[in-house]
Design a protein around this motif. Structure first.
Motif, PDB file in Angstrom:
ATOM      1  N   GLN A 135     -13.640 -11.527 -31.669  1.00 42.03           N
ATOM      2  CA  GLN A 135     -15.003 -11.663 -31.143  1.00 42.03           C
ATOM      3  C   GLN A 135     -15.978 -11.835 -32.320  1.00 42.03           C
ATOM      4  O   GLN A 135     -16.917 -12.620 -32.261  1.00 42.03           O
ATOM      5  CB  GLN A 135     -15.338 -10.398 -30.334  1.00 42.03           C
ATOM      6  CG  GLN A 135     -16.631 -10.426 -29.575  1.00 42.03           C
ATOM      7  CD  GLN A 135     -16.502 -11.011 -28.174  1.00 42.03           C
ATOM      8  OE1 GLN A 135     -15.449 -11.468 -27.751  1.00 42.03           O
ATOM      9  NE2 GLN A 135     -17.599 -11.006 -27.444  1.00 42.03           N
ATOM     10  N   ALA A 144     -14.967 -15.237 -34.753  1.00 43.04           N
ATOM     11  CA  ALA A 144     -15.262 -16.539 -34.146  1.00 43.04           C
ATOM     12  C   ALA A 144     -16.725 -16.947 -34.320  1.00 43.04           C
ATOM     13  O   ALA A 144     -17.066 -18.122 -34.168  1.00 43.04           O
ATOM     14  CB  ALA A 144     -14.904 -16.516 -32.657  1.00 43.04           C
ATOM     15  N   THR A 145     -17.598 -15.999 -34.656  1.00 36.94           N
ATOM     16  CA  THR A 145     -19.022 -16.349 -34.766  1.00 36.94           C
ATOM     17  C   THR A 145     -19.283 -17.291 -35.933  1.00 36.94           C
ATOM     18  O   THR A 145     -20.223 -18.080 -35.895  1.00 36.94           O
ATOM     19  CB  THR A 145     -19.917 -15.103 -34.928  1.00 36.94           C
ATOM     20  OG1 THR A 145     -19.553 -14.414 -36.126  1.00 36.94           O
ATOM     21  CG2 THR A 145     -19.761 -14.161 -33.745  1.00 36.94           C
ATOM     22  N   GLN A 182     -18.935 -20.797 -34.735  1.00 41.20           N
ATOM     23  CA  GLN A 182     -19.972 -21.128 -33.752  1.00 41.20           C
ATOM     24  C   GLN A 182     -21.271 -21.473 -34.479  1.00 41.20           C
ATOM     25  O   GLN A 182     -21.965 -22.434 -34.131  1.00 41.20           O
ATOM     26  CB  GLN A 182     -20.179 -19.969 -32.768  1.00 41.20           C
ATOM     27  CG  GLN A 182     -21.189 -20.313 -31.670  1.00 41.20           C
ATOM     28  CD  GLN A 182     -21.228 -19.272 -30.558  1.00 41.20           C
ATOM     29  OE1 GLN A 182     -20.217 -18.652 -30.229  1.00 41.20           O
ATOM     30  NE2 GLN A 182     -22.404 -19.069 -29.973  1.00 41.20           N
ATOM     31  N   SER A 198     -22.696 -29.110 -29.823  1.00 39.68           N
ATOM     32  CA  SER A 198     -21.575 -28.295 -30.314  1.00 39.68           C
ATOM     33  C   SER A 198     -21.010 -27.434 -29.192  1.00 39.68           C
ATOM     34  O   SER A 198     -21.749 -26.949 -28.334  1.00 39.68           O
ATOM     35  CB  SER A 198     -22.025 -27.414 -31.481  1.00 39.68           C
ATOM     36  OG  SER A 198     -22.797 -26.315 -31.043  1.00 39.68           O
ATOM     37  N   PHE A 199     -19.696 -27.261 -29.199  1.00 39.49           N
ATOM     38  CA  PHE A 199     -19.021 -26.409 -28.216  1.00 39.49           C
ATOM     39  C   PHE A 199     -18.190 -25.353 -28.917  1.00 39.49           C
ATOM     40  O   PHE A 199     -17.435 -25.664 -29.848  1.00 39.49           O
ATOM     41  CB  PHE A 199     -18.085 -27.237 -27.326  1.00 39.49           C
ATOM     42  CG  PHE A 199     -18.794 -28.174 -26.397  1.00 39.49           C
ATOM     43  CD1 PHE A 199     -19.707 -27.704 -25.480  1.00 39.49           C
ATOM     44  CD2 PHE A 199     -18.529 -29.536 -26.437  1.00 39.49           C
ATOM     45  CE1 PHE A 199     -20.371 -28.571 -24.624  1.00 39.49           C
ATOM     46  CE2 PHE A 199     -19.179 -30.408 -25.580  1.00 39.49           C
ATOM     47  CZ  PHE A 199     -20.103 -29.928 -24.673  1.00 39.49           C
ATOM     48  N   SER A 200     -18.288 -24.125 -28.448  1.00 45.03           N
ATOM     49  CA  SER A 200     -17.371 -23.093 -28.898  1.00 45.03           C
ATOM     50  C   SER A 200     -16.047 -23.252 -28.176  1.00 45.03           C
ATOM     51  O   SER A 200     -15.969 -23.961 -27.166  1.00 45.03           O
ATOM     52  CB  SER A 200     -17.939 -21.711 -28.594  1.00 45.03           C
ATOM     53  OG  SER A 200     -19.079 -21.493 -29.366  1.00 45.03           O
ATOM     54  N   TRP A 233     -14.494 -21.406 -26.121  1.00 43.47           N
ATOM     55  CA  TRP A 233     -14.521 -21.069 -24.692  1.00 43.47           C
ATOM     56  C   TRP A 233     -15.278 -22.101 -23.880  1.00 43.47           C
ATOM     57  O   TRP A 233     -15.123 -22.156 -22.654  1.00 43.47           O
ATOM     58  CB  TRP A 233     -15.107 -19.673 -24.478  1.00 43.47           C
ATOM     59  CG  TRP A 233     -16.546 -19.525 -24.942  1.00 43.47           C
ATOM     60  CD1 TRP A 233     -16.968 -19.136 -26.182  1.00 43.47           C
ATOM     61  CD2 TRP A 233     -17.729 -19.758 -24.177  1.00 43.47           C
ATOM     62  NE1 TRP A 233     -18.341 -19.126 -26.235  1.00 43.47           N
ATOM     63  CE2 TRP A 233     -18.832 -19.490 -25.028  1.00 43.47           C
ATOM     64  CE3 TRP A 233     -17.975 -20.160 -22.858  1.00 43.47           C
ATOM     65  CZ2 TRP A 233     -20.154 -19.612 -24.601  1.00 43.47           C
ATOM     66  CZ3 TRP A 233     -19.297 -20.280 -22.446  1.00 43.47           C
ATOM     67  CH2 TRP A 233     -20.364 -20.018 -23.305  1.00 43.47           C
ATOM     68  N   GLN A 234     -16.106 -22.904 -24.536  1.00 47.40           N
ATOM     69  CA  GLN A 234     -16.894 -23.882 -23.778  1.00 47.40           C
ATOM     70  C   GLN A 234     -16.111 -25.163 -23.505  1.00 47.40           C
ATOM     71  O   GLN A 234     -16.410 -25.859 -22.540  1.00 47.40           O
ATOM     72  CB  GLN A 234     -18.196 -24.198 -24.524  1.00 47.40           C
ATOM     73  CG  GLN A 234     -19.203 -23.053 -24.471  1.00 47.40           C
ATOM     74  CD  GLN A 234     -20.435 -23.312 -25.317  1.00 47.40           C
ATOM     75  OE1 GLN A 234     -20.327 -23.748 -26.455  1.00 47.40           O
ATOM     76  NE2 GLN A 234     -21.597 -23.021 -24.779  1.00 47.40           N
ATOM     77  N   ARG A 256     -15.231 -32.211 -20.325  1.00 49.02           N
ATOM     78  CA  ARG A 256     -16.600 -32.109 -20.802  1.00 49.02           C
ATOM     79  C   ARG A 256     -16.794 -32.885 -22.106  1.00 49.02           C
ATOM     80  O   ARG A 256     -17.808 -33.571 -22.295  1.00 49.02           O
ATOM     81  CB  ARG A 256     -16.961 -30.633 -20.993  1.00 49.02           C
ATOM     82  CG  ARG A 256     -18.407 -30.448 -21.295  1.00 49.02           C
ATOM     83  CD  ARG A 256     -18.964 -29.107 -20.922  1.00 49.02           C
ATOM     84  NE  ARG A 256     -20.395 -29.113 -21.184  1.00 49.02           N
ATOM     85  CZ  ARG A 256     -21.127 -28.028 -21.313  1.00 49.02           C
ATOM     86  NH1 ARG A 256     -20.598 -26.840 -21.167  1.00 49.02           N
ATOM     87  NH2 ARG A 256     -22.413 -28.123 -21.569  1.00 49.02           N
ATOM     88  N   VAL A 288      -9.990 -19.288 -26.159  1.00 49.82           N
ATOM     89  CA  VAL A 288     -10.294 -18.243 -25.184  1.00 49.82           C
ATOM     90  C   VAL A 288      -9.013 -17.976 -24.392  1.00 49.82           C
ATOM     91  O   VAL A 288      -8.271 -18.908 -24.074  1.00 49.82           O
ATOM     92  CB  VAL A 288     -11.483 -18.681 -24.292  1.00 49.82           C
ATOM     93  CG1 VAL A 288     -11.145 -19.943 -23.487  1.00 49.82           C
ATOM     94  CG2 VAL A 288     -11.950 -17.575 -23.370  1.00 49.82           C
ATOM     95  N   LEU A 299      -8.085 -14.275 -19.737  1.00 48.99           N
ATOM     96  CA  LEU A 299      -9.023 -13.290 -19.202  1.00 48.99           C
ATOM     97  C   LEU A 299     -10.446 -13.506 -19.725  1.00 48.99           C
ATOM     98  O   LEU A 299     -11.338 -12.696 -19.477  1.00 48.99           O
ATOM     99  CB  LEU A 299      -8.555 -11.880 -19.557  1.00 48.99           C
ATOM    100  CG  LEU A 299      -7.260 -11.460 -18.855  1.00 48.99           C
ATOM    101  CD1 LEU A 299      -6.731 -10.150 -19.436  1.00 48.99           C
ATOM    102  CD2 LEU A 299      -7.498 -11.327 -17.357  1.00 48.99           C
ATOM    103  N   GLY A 300     -10.645 -14.576 -20.491  1.00 45.08           N
ATOM    104  CA  GLY A 300     -11.991 -14.847 -20.993  1.00 45.08           C
ATOM    105  C   GLY A 300     -12.312 -14.116 -22.276  1.00 45.08           C
ATOM    106  O   GLY A 300     -13.476 -14.005 -22.658  1.00 45.08           O
ATOM    107  N   ASN A 301     -11.282 -13.607 -22.968  1.00 48.15           N
ATOM    108  CA  ASN A 301     -11.519 -12.999 -24.274  1.00 48.15           C
ATOM    109  C   ASN A 301     -11.455 -14.072 -25.359  1.00 48.15           C
ATOM    110  O   ASN A 301     -10.641 -14.991 -25.277  1.00 48.15           O
ATOM    111  CB  ASN A 301     -10.449 -11.940 -24.567  1.00 48.15           C
ATOM    112  CG  ASN A 301     -10.472 -10.808 -23.554  1.00 48.15           C
ATOM    113  OD1 ASN A 301     -11.484 -10.143 -23.382  1.00 48.15           O
ATOM    114  ND2 ASN A 301      -9.356 -10.630 -22.851  1.00 48.15           N
ATOM    115  N   VAL A 302     -12.303 -13.897 -26.381  1.00 47.84           N
ATOM    116  CA  VAL A 302     -12.277 -14.824 -27.508  1.00 47.84           C
ATOM    117  C   VAL A 302     -11.031 -14.540 -28.348  1.00 47.84           C
ATOM    118  O   VAL A 302     -10.679 -13.384 -28.571  1.00 47.84           O
ATOM    119  CB  VAL A 302     -13.545 -14.644 -28.378  1.00 47.84           C
ATOM    120  CG1 VAL A 302     -13.439 -15.460 -29.667  1.00 47.84           C
ATOM    121  CG2 VAL A 302     -14.781 -15.053 -27.590  1.00 47.84           C
TER     122      VAL A 302
END
Lengths: 427, 427
Positions: free
Chosen positions: B72, B75-76, B79, B98-100, B102-103, B124, B143, B146-149
């Motif tokens: 978490q 990963a910043t 981003q 820009s996309f991370s 998860w995006q 996308r 990601v 479960l949506g965790n980075v």
């Protein structure tokens, strides 16, 4: 067992040592049996550092696409500080998990850099709380319907915390900050200013809108809308002070009408020197002039605060209003070019050297003559009032900036705010 | 018009000035009519800074929950750098978004800090490309279900870039790095080392697995699996060099079998001094000893590389293998405590002062006697070979560490890699 939301500002998160102290404080609350949600800001300086880099690279004419990237960038500061706090809590032996805005999700509109929260999903957070974890939620940010990261604007973490508290129906939202509560006025201007133990939501709203930097105004609006009990308290007390003592410290923003309690007429004095006065003179007094003047200003995305229209004389009137000082030049140009020729006004004047001073108090609802007592007090010190604006619980005057401190001190004394009276402190 | 993926490392993204140069280079490609996707690393130093903060706060016994927060946090960095690059491209007058991870989303498993990419959604990204935008995708991250980075581990941005190129069926994936291509061996050891214009995917895989730091091995595996044409080239050339010249520079990793082209027997010399040798002596030669020894090692999560079992003598055999040097002490303890008593072996020996030297070349498939030519060359310099391991396109020897440079130079000469022969360079 209560569900408590803590919010910590950037200073509290400013170093690993401070983050460790936040973790110890949160752990104390968790061990006392409370379910804990924590909303941290980015480490102090981090958001400015990131936006500084963006500014160096910014396009000459930044559009919405630029705003989108600013948010994608700015949101990383809170994601990092939240993960660090979760790690520090794990080191304290607690289970902790951090969520970014999009993971909760905190749903907002698409107004990049100043998005508004629309809803907050509570399922995942509740599940983690019920599993015994401390949940960290990034402040300042959310996600729009298209999955773009958004930020709420400066001070947005306060709003995040209150919105999270509202969504989870928390028992209290504690805003830990670098002041120990809400004061009757700024202690740097009036050393005798006193911390209030309680302040009504309506008063807090007026104080916040007057530039009191303690709370972001939108967080107060949110607290009011969902009736979230909210407390402002110091993050500088040692983390290991007695929990009950800590829980009673600071200032509680309350929604109860304490009718049995004697209410102070005026609770606090607010002031603001970020504004400038604009006057359009010699305007033909025909219907629609307010719209013709202010419509053009609003179209240019300039916010207007106090508005005054004088009585007409010889079919002409004067029209004055205040704008943010940064918008003064732009406003004057706009009026000069578009409005004056069309209206046939005589002249446009601008004055940046003004300030706004307000008295705020729920007691004003039920007391007459409060405003005139304010005017008399200022007159005693020979302070000329340029504009007046009133609301149910506030009276504001615009005066020459150089009299600001004199006026604030005089009013603080006039309304007995210097006195450490318990009945007042609780008003 | 081609669809091109660019990947830039942390050094290329190290300052706003450098980010601006990356933007100008990407803009040049976009203006030449290509659809552009860019995968940047975090600004150099940023990931280390973040993980350093985490280390200061880390719990004594970090578990999976800690790994989740590390990702978490980590990963910043990407981003932020991705958003900054999008902004720099906007300043160049291009539309950019820009996309991370998860995006997009880039879906991975849940192995925090070393996750593996499972799939990449292209809807996308394709839509934005078709709308004429440059799309920036964060490297290093994804990601989980479960949506965790999650993050992919060090060097993961190479893998991100190749995986994105595969998902989008890009025409070429260009890895901009601080070297200008893949060399016949490390030029710091052999000054005569030459850059290869092309190298086969299989050779690159063997070179990468031998510690050549040019590309992360997983990125090469990915490129092979999806046959993504991949080029390693320098990020230090001026951004405004001729595009066609740039497009032909560096080293192309290729999947074509150029049967009409004369193939060099050996394309490169790889070496690695990160390993240590472990020998278990006097093991009763019964079925299952390899499993009894290596099973215990694998259970302790220790990776084994070269494995040798000698011929049996008097019903006893010697068993040797190499592990990472950092795992040597742990391996020896483990064998001493668990394996030696159970097997009735005589002795366990460890030697950290070894190195592995390999000759790599697709030509080895069709040429006989290449290995013995290698052994003769080493013997001429009195270098004793301790272990040998072979694959279809590689022969590796383990030798005393102190002979490493001597061996690499001798082999580089032996296989004519010093010669700037065009036919070789293209093998």
């Amino acid at each position: 067992m209560a569900l408590i939301v803590h919010k910590y500002g950037g200073t509290s998160m400013g170093s690993t040592e401070r983050i460790r102290n936040v973790a110890k404080r949160v752990a104390k609350w968790h061990r006392a049996g409370h379910q804990m949600v924590v909303v941290p800001s980015a480490m102090s300086g981090e958001t400015n550092r990131l936006l500084g880099l963006a500014k160096e690279l910014a396009p000459a004419k930044p559009g919405a696409a630029y705003g989108r990237e600013l948010d994608q960038l700015g949101a990383t500061g809170e994601q990092a500080s939240s993960a660090l706090l979760a790690i520090a809590l794990q080191a304290e032996g607690l289970e902790a998990i951090s969520f970014s805005g999009w993971q909760v999700p905190i749903k907002t509109d698409s107004s990049y850099t100043k998005a508004r929260i629309e809803s907050i999903e509570d399922v995942r957070v509740k599940a983690e709380l019920d599993a015994g974890k401390v949940v960290i939620i990034t402040g300042f940010q959310g996600v729009d319907p298209l999955g773009n990261v958004t930020t709420l604007g400066r001070g947005g973490s306060d709003t995040s915390a209150v919105a999270v508290a509202a969504a989870l129906k928390a028992d209290e939202c504690l805003i830990y900050t670098d002041v120990d509560g809400v004061y009757t006025t700024d202690p740097r201007v009036v050393p005798q200013a006193r911390r209030m133990e309680r302040v009504s939501f309506e008063e807090m709203l007026e104080m916040a809108s007057m530039g009191s930097k303690v709370l972001q105004i939108r967080s107060v609006e949110f607290a009011g809308k969902y009736r979230v009990p909210m407390r402002v308290l110091s993050s500088f007390t040692p983390w290991d002070i007695d929990l009950n003592e800590e829980a009673r410290s600071g200032t509680l923003i309350t929604f109860e009408d304490n009718e049995d309690m004697e209410q102070a007429v005026v609770s606090g004095i607010a002031f603001n020197r970020d504004e400038a006065k604009v006057s359009v003179l010699g305007v033909p007094d025909t219907p629609g002039i307010a719209y013709q003047i202010l419509g053009a200003v609003a179209d240019a995305n300039i916010e207007v605060d106090v508005i005054i229209q004088n009585v007409s004389k010889d079919g002409k009137t004067d029209f004055s209003f205040t704008v943010n000082r940064n918008d003064l030049a732009k406003t004057l140009d706009l009026l000069q070019e578009q409005v004056v020729p069309k209206l046939g006004a005589t002249e446009v004047l601008g004055d940046a050297k003004i300030c706004k001073v307000s008295i705020v108090g729920i007691g004003m609802r039920s007391h007459v003559g409060v405003a005139s007592r304010m005017f008399r007090c200022l007159s005693n010190d020979n302070i000329n009032i340029q504009m007046i604006s009133t609301s149910e619980i506030k009276t504001s005057v615009v005066i020459d900036e150089k009299y600001m401190e004199l006026a604030v001190r005089a009013l603080h004394r006039e309304f007995d705010l210097d006195q450490p009276q318990d009945s007042l402190a609780k008003a």
